[in-house]
Design a protein around this motif. Structure first.
Motif, PDB file in Angstrom:
ATOM      1  N   PRO A 104      -7.977  79.069  11.871  1.00 39.69           N
ATOM      2  CA  PRO A 104      -8.324  79.833  10.802  1.00 39.69           C
ATOM      3  C   PRO A 104      -8.037  80.957  10.767  1.00 39.69           C
ATOM      4  N   PHE A 105      -8.771  81.813  12.489  1.00 38.26           N
ATOM      5  CA  PHE A 105      -8.210  83.231  12.319  1.00 38.26           C
ATOM      6  C   PHE A 105      -6.647  83.258  12.137  1.00 38.26           C
TER       7      PHE A 105
ATOM      8  N   ARG B  89     -14.673  61.974   6.434  1.00 38.07           N
ATOM      9  CA  ARG B  89     -15.180  61.963   4.840  1.00 38.07           C
ATOM     10  C   ARG B  89     -16.116  60.991   5.034  1.00 38.07           C
ATOM     11  N   HIS B  90     -15.954  59.592   5.184  1.00 38.75           N
ATOM     12  CA  HIS B  90     -17.014  58.494   4.434  1.00 38.75           C
ATOM     13  C   HIS B  90     -17.808  58.560   5.573  1.00 38.75           C
ATOM     14  N   VAL B  91     -17.939  58.830   7.338  1.00 38.17           N
ATOM     15  CA  VAL B  91     -18.221  58.928   7.404  1.00 38.17           C
ATOM     16  C   VAL B  91     -19.758  59.738   7.397  1.00 38.17           C
ATOM     17  N   ILE B  92     -18.963  61.089   7.420  1.00 38.81           N
ATOM     18  CA  ILE B  92     -19.714  62.309   6.752  1.00 38.81           C
ATOM     19  C   ILE B  92     -20.910  61.453   5.895  1.00 38.81           C
TER      20      ILE B  92
ATOM     21  N   PHE C 128     -21.515  69.819   8.771  1.00 38.63           N
ATOM     22  CA  PHE C 128     -20.707  71.226   8.928  1.00 38.63           C
ATOM     23  C   PHE C 128     -20.565  70.932  10.510  1.00 38.63           C
ATOM     24  N   ALA C 129     -21.512  69.987  11.302  1.00 38.04           N
ATOM     25  CA  ALA C 129     -21.139  69.572  12.284  1.00 38.04           C
ATOM     26  C   ALA C 129     -20.651  68.308  12.609  1.00 38.04           C
ATOM     27  N   LEU C 130     -20.594  67.859  12.230  1.00 41.36           N
ATOM     28  CA  LEU C 130     -19.748  66.552  11.520  1.00 41.36           C
ATOM     29  C   LEU C 130     -18.022  66.859  10.975  1.00 41.36           C
ATOM     30  N   GLU C 131     -18.000  67.460   9.795  1.00 40.61           N
ATOM     31  CA  GLU C 131     -16.705  67.893  10.189  1.00 40.61           C
ATOM     32  C   GLU C 131     -15.688  68.545  10.600  1.00 40.61           C
TER      33      GLU C 131
ATOM     34  N   VAL D 235      -7.287  69.528   7.014  1.00 41.94           N
ATOM     35  CA  VAL D 235      -5.631  70.350   7.038  1.00 41.94           C
ATOM     36  C   VAL D 235      -6.790  70.888   5.598  1.00 41.94           C
ATOM     37  N   ASP D 236      -8.277  70.413   4.401  1.00 42.90           N
ATOM     38  CA  ASP D 236      -8.700  70.257   3.525  1.00 42.90           C
ATOM     39  C   ASP D 236      -9.746  71.783   4.184  1.00 42.90           C
ATOM     40  N   TYR D 237      -9.970  70.895   5.197  1.00 43.05           N
ATOM     41  CA  TYR D 237     -10.595  72.403   6.115  1.00 43.05           C
ATOM     42  C   TYR D 237     -10.461  73.939   5.807  1.00 43.05           C
ATOM     43  N   ILE D 238      -9.379  73.289   7.195  1.00 48.11           N
ATOM     44  CA  ILE D 238      -8.840  74.987   7.305  1.00 48.11           C
ATOM     45  C   ILE D 238      -7.761  75.680   6.286  1.00 48.11           C
ATOM     46  N   ALA D 239      -7.638  74.898   5.703  1.00 52.26           N
ATOM     47  CA  ALA D 239      -6.969  75.711   4.260  1.00 52.26           C
ATOM     48  C   ALA D 239      -8.286  76.730   3.618  1.00 52.26           C
TER      49      ALA D 239
END
Lengths: 297, 225
Positions: free
Chosen positions: A219-220, B111-114, B102-105, A5-9
Motif C-alpha cells: 500500500p505504501f 472473509r468467511h473464516v473471519i 485486522f489480525a486475520l485480514e 486486493v480490496d484491502y490494499i486498494a
C-alpha cells in the motif's frame, strides 16, 4: 498467500487522502520536474527535426561583386568546377536573382521599387560533396579570396547557431529536470516516511501478527506510485499545452524554418510515455527507499 | 516448543540483556518469566518471535532454528506466536471486532473464516456483547481481553505475554490470568513475563527467574521468591 486486493486498494486510497497537503506538494513537484523534462525532450525533438530537414541542403553561396568583370566570374566558375569538394555549382544570374528578390519582398512594393536588377549581385549556389558543416566552411573559405568575390554565405551557419542555442537550452532544462526529479524523489521518500509514521501502530500490529513484508509494503509503495503517476499525468498535459503554444506561435509568425519545433499530437505519444515512466520510477524509488529503511528490521 | 541454547544478547551502550541463557519449554507448558525490570524478560520474549536476533547461541521454535530463517519466512513464524503486551497495542480507530479481524485480514485469511472466527473469539474472551465498542469505551481489563483475542484468534502454538497485568488492578488481573489459563488448557504454550508476585504464587506454574540477564532459577510449580 492470496493478497487481498480490496484491502490494499482501501489502504492505498486512505494513505493518499490522509495527508492531503503533503500529497499535493509531492504530486506538484513531480509534475514540475517532469514538465521540465518534457520541454527538454520537446526541444530535442525540434532540433532533431531541424537537422533532418537541412541535412541534405547544407550549401554555401558565393556572391559576386556587382562590378566584377566577366573574366573574374569565369575564374570563379572554373575554380568551382575544378574543386574536388564541390559536387554542383549553379550560376544564378541577375534576372533570376531579381525574380527571387521580388518574390521575397512581395509584400513590400516600396523595397522593390527602390532596387533595380543592376544593383543586385549574381551568385553561385554550391552543393558540396560532403555535407558536413566544418568541411563546407573550409571549402567555402577557399573561394573567399578570389577576385570579384563579394562574400561567402553559409546556409548552414544559421542552422548551426540555432542548433547550438537550442541544445544549450535543452541541456539546461534537462539539468534542471534531473535536479528537480531528485528533489521530488526525496520529497516522495519523506511523504511515504510520514505515512509510515502515521500508521506505525498498525504496522507494528501487522508485523506482530505475521503479515508478510510485501503485504505491509505494497500500500505504501502504491501510494508513491500513484503520486508519481498523477504528477506525470499533469506534466503530460503541460507538455501538450506547450506544444500547442509553440504551434500557435509558429502559425501566427509564418516562420516556416522552425516548423519542426511544433510536433504533431501523435509524435508527443512517446514523450508522454517517457514522462509517465519517469513518474512511476520516481514514485517507486522514493517510496521503495522509505519502506525498506523503515519497515525492514 | 521453545529452546534457547547458550543465548547472549547485548544492546550497544547498555549492559548485557541476556547472557548464556539456556531454557527448554515444552509444548503446552505455562511458564512465568520473573525478575526485576531490566533483568532480560522482555528480551527473552522478543528473541522468541524474532523481533530481536541473538548475538550468540541458538533459538529453536517448534524444532526449527529460527536463526536460519530467511527474512521472508519470519511472518510465518509470527503467525504461530501470539503476542500480548502491557499497553495492549490496540488500534483506537477500530472496534473490538475490527481489531481482532485486522489480525486475520492482514495475513490473508478468507472473509468467511473471519466472519465465523471473530465472533467466536470475542465470545471466548467474554466480550461478545462489546464487539462494536471502540477501545476507549472499554476498561483496561476489557482492552487486554481484546488484545488476547487478537493474539489467539489465529490459534497460535505459542502465546507470549509481556506483563499483561502490569496496568491492571489485582481483581481484573485475576480475570486475565483465568483467560490465559484457559488458553493454555487448549494446548497453547504460554510464556508470561511478570513481576506480579501474587499471580505467580497463586498459579503455581513453572518459574524461570532472570537476574542481570542470567537465568538464576528454573523450577516447576515455583513461586516468585
Amino acid at each position: 498467500m492470496a493478497l487481498r486486493v480490496d484491502y490494499i486498494a482501501k489502504e492505498t486510497a486512505n494513505n493518499l487522502v490522509r495527508n492531503p497537503s503533503l500529497t499535493i506538494a509531492t504530486v506538484l513537484t513531480v509534475a514540475v520536474s517532469l514538465s521540465l523534462l518534457g520541454a527538454a525532450l520537446l526541444i530535442q525533438r525540434g532540433v532533431d527535426g531541424l537537422n533532418e530537414r537541412f541535412k541534405d541542403d547544407v550549401e554555401f553561396i558565393v556572391w559576386i561583386e556587382p562590378e566584377a568583370t566577366q573574366d573574374q566570374v569565369d575564374l570563379v566558375s572554373r575554380s568551382l568546377e575544378e574543386s574536388s569538394g564541390v559536387s554542383d555549382a549553379r550560376f544564378v544570374d541577375r534576372d533570376e536573382t531579381y525574380a527571387e528578390f521580388i518574390d521575397f519582398w512581395e509584400d513590400s512594393p516600396e523595397v522593390i521599387d527602390a532596387v533595380g536588377p543592376e544593383e543586385l549581385p549574381t551568385s553561385f549556389r554550391v552543393v558540396p560533396v560532403v555535407p558536413d558543416l566544418a568541411v563546407v566552411q573550409a571549402l567555402g573559405a577557399e573561394f573567399d579570396g578570389l577576385p570579384g568575390v563579394l562574400k561567402i554565405d553559409f546556409a548552414g551557419e544559421y542552422i548551426k547557431q540555432l542548433n547550438e542555442f537550442t541544445s544549450i537550452a535543452s541541456r539546461i532544462m534537462l539539468g534542471a529536470a534531473v535536479a528537480s526529479a531528485v528533489a521530488s524523489a526525496m520529497l516522495m521518500y519523506n511523504t511515504i516516511r510520514t505515512a509510515l509514521f502515521a500508521r506505525r501502530r498498525e504496522v507494528e500490529v501487522m508485523r506482530l501478527v505475521g503479515a508478510s513484508n510485501w503485504f505491509i509494503r505494497i500500500p505504501f509503495m502504491l501510494e508513491g506510485l500513484f503520486q508519481g503517476l498523477i504528477g506525470a499525468g499533469l506534466s503530460v498535459l503541460s507538455v501538450y499545452a506547450l506544444n500547442r503554444g509553440i504551434r500557435n506561435l509558429l502559425d501566427s509568425t509564418q516562420f516556416r524554418l522552425l516548423d519542426s519545433f511544433a510536433l504533431e499530437s501523435a509524435q508527443l505519444g512517446p514523450i508522454a510515455v517517457w514522462l509517465l515512466l519517469c513518474g512511476a520510477v520516481i514514485g517507486f524509488v522514493g517510496s521503495g527507499i522509505a519502506v525498506s529503511r523503515y519497515l525492514d528490521a | 516448543m521453545i529452546k534457547l541454547e547458550n543465548v547472549t544478547k547485548e544492546y550497544p551502550g547498555h549492559s548485557v540483556a541476556l547472557k548464556h541463557a539456556d531454557a527448554d519449554i515444552g509444548k503446552g507448558e505455562f511458564v512465568f518469566l520473573v525478575g526485576p525490570s531490566g533483568s532480560g524478560k522482555s528480551t527473552f520474549l522478543r528473541l522468541v518471535n524474532k523481533q530481536e536476533n541473538p548475538d550468540e547461541g541458538r533459538i529453536f521454535v517448534a524444532g526449527k532454528d529460527i536463526g536460519k530463517l530467511s527474512s521472508w519466512k519470519v511472518p510465518m513464524l509470527r503467525r504461530n506466536i501470539g503476542s500480548v503486551f502491557q499497553d495492549f497495542k490496540l488500534l483506537q480507530n477500530k472496534t473490538v471486532a475490527e481489531n481482532v479481524s485486522f489480525a486475520l485480514e492482514v495475513i490473508g485469511r478468507p472473509r468467511h473464516v473471519i466472519k465465523t472466527q471473530v465472533p467466536a473469539i470475542c465470545e471466548l474472551v467474554g466480550l461478545g456483547d462489546k464487539a462494536n465498542k471502540y477501545p476507549d469505551q472499554l476498561s483496561g481489563g476489557e482492552q487486554q481481553r481484546v488484545s488476547i483475542a487478537r493474539a489467539f484468534v489465529n490459534r497460535p502454538l505459542i502465546l507470549l505475554a509481556d506483563e499483561p497485568t502490569g496496568n491492571l488492578d489485582p481483581q481484573t488481573a485475576i480475570g486475565i490470568m483465568r483467560l490465559l489459563d484457559r488458553i493454555n488448557k487448549t494446548g497453547t504454550t504460554v510464556v508470561m513475563a511478570t513481576h506480579d508476585r501474587g499471580i505467580v504464587d497463586t498459579m503455581r506454574q513453572r518459574v524461570i527467574e532472570l537476574s542481570h540477564g542470567s537465568i538464576v532459577r528454573d523450577e516447576a510449580q515455583g513461586v516468585y521468591e
